[in-house]
Scaffold this active site. Structure first.
Site, mmCIF file in Angstrom:
data_model
loop_
_atom_site.group_PDB
_atom_site.id
_atom_site.type_symbol
_atom_site.label_atom_id
_atom_site.label_comp_id
_atom_site.label_asym_id
_atom_site.label_seq_id
_atom_site.Cartn_x
_atom_site.Cartn_y
_atom_site.Cartn_z
ATOM 1 N N HIS A 149 3.598 11.418 -43.776
ATOM 2 C CA HIS A 149 4.809 10.593 -43.829
ATOM 3 C C HIS A 149 5.978 11.440 -43.343
ATOM 4 C CE1 HIS A 149 2.846 7.421 -46.113
ATOM 5 N NE2 HIS A 149 2.323 8.360 -46.891
ATOM 6 N N LEU A 187 2.370 3.308 -49.073
ATOM 7 C CA LEU A 187 1.980 3.936 -50.331
ATOM 8 C C LEU A 187 1.629 2.889 -51.382
ATOM 9 C CD1 LEU A 187 4.535 6.876 -50.567
ATOM 10 C CD2 LEU A 187 2.091 7.019 -50.059
ATOM 11 N N VAL A 190 8.667 1.633 -43.936
ATOM 12 C CA VAL A 190 7.259 1.413 -43.613
ATOM 13 C C VAL A 190 6.360 2.220 -44.542
ATOM 14 C CG1 VAL A 190 5.486 1.718 -41.837
ATOM 15 C CG2 VAL A 190 7.720 0.793 -41.211
ATOM 16 N N CYS A 191 6.712 3.479 -44.769
ATOM 17 C CA CYS A 191 5.888 4.332 -45.628
ATOM 18 C C CYS A 191 5.855 3.828 -47.065
ATOM 19 C CB CYS A 191 6.394 5.775 -45.604
ATOM 20 S SG CYS A 191 6.069 6.624 -44.060
ATOM 21 N N THR A 192 6.954 3.255 -47.530
ATOM 22 C CA THR A 192 6.979 2.727 -48.885
ATOM 23 C C THR A 192 5.927 1.633 -49.048
ATOM 24 O OG1 THR A 192 9.330 3.236 -49.109
ATOM 25 C CG2 THR A 192 8.423 1.613 -50.636
#
Length: 243
Positions: A40, A52, A47-49
């Protein structure tokens, strides 16, 4: 100058990192499991949230497949802890995933394991810094600066060798259903003399590998082998029910 990446079939470096579950050596962390390592760019990226959150939702599915997940990012402990409080992103429900992510500073990186606990190193010694630099190099990702515009996924086998790598642009979220699918394919084809065709899903018919002679294939696949007719008349598309 671009940093060298890891090629399919290469062994992952056995780097060390201090984590919220204690200090790990990567190979020992994997043990006899398969492993997925994904990167990340930093905390609080939209987007990463979502990624995850999806990883947390699917954690039990990865666990069923004997897969451990570990992720790498940057930012401070405070940022990591604040990020873990984001609501509505598929927070883990299974007991072994119930704890919120916790993190500490690695200098430049943090590691997150499959239990959604952020793994990290404090200010490293020179030896630890060298190990961390090795990890960063093998990830082939620039962890700081505006040039970091990609997300990476690495799948390792129990032999610690790279089986699959996928590179995504930062604007395209990773498809964890597809990652699960390729894990199923990788595990099946690692132990059976088959390949998976286009759009294969678990339970679909698989293909007999070309190097396996017909007589051996008939012995290995008692459920039968069928071929598809081709304009050339060649019978090289050999299928069998998934073993």
């Amino acid at each position: 100058t671009a940093m060298p990446g890891l090629l399919l079939g290469d062994e992952a470096p056995n780097f060390e990192a201090d984590t919220t579950q204690g200090r790990i050596r990567f190979h020992e962390f994997l043990g006899d499991s398969w492993g997925i390592l994904f990167s990340h760019p930093r905390d609080f990226t939209p987007v990463c949230t979502t990624e995850l959150g999806q990883a947390a939702k699917l954690a039990s599915e990865f666990s069923k497949r004997n897969v451990k997940m570990i992720a790498l990012s940057i930012d401070s402990v405070e940022d990591h802890l604040s990020w873990s409080k984001v609501q509505g992103m598929g927070r883990p429900q299974e007991p072994y995933l119930h704890q919120r992510p916790r993190a500490c500073r690695t200098g430049d990186a943090k590691i997150q394991n499959r239990n959604s606990k952020e793994a990290c190193t404090d200010t490293p010694s020179s030896g630890a810094a060298q190990k961390l630099a090795q990890a960063q190099m093998f990830l082939s990702v620039q962890l700081t600066g505006p040039g970091n515009k990609t997300y990476k996924v690495f799948v390792f086998g129990p032999d610690k060798k790279l089986k699959l790598s996928i590179l995504y642009p930062a604007t395209t979220g990773r498809n964890f259903d597809e990652i699960l699918r390729v894990v199923d394919s990788l595990q099946l084809t690692a132990y059976k003399k088959v390949a998976t065709p286009v759009n294969w899903k678990p339970g679909d018919s698989v293909m007999v590998i070309p190097s396996l002679p017909d007589d051996e294939a008939k012995k290995l696949f008692p459920k039968g082998i069928f071929t598809k007719d081709l304009p050339s008349g060649k019978k090289y598309l050999r299928y069998t029910p998934q073993p």
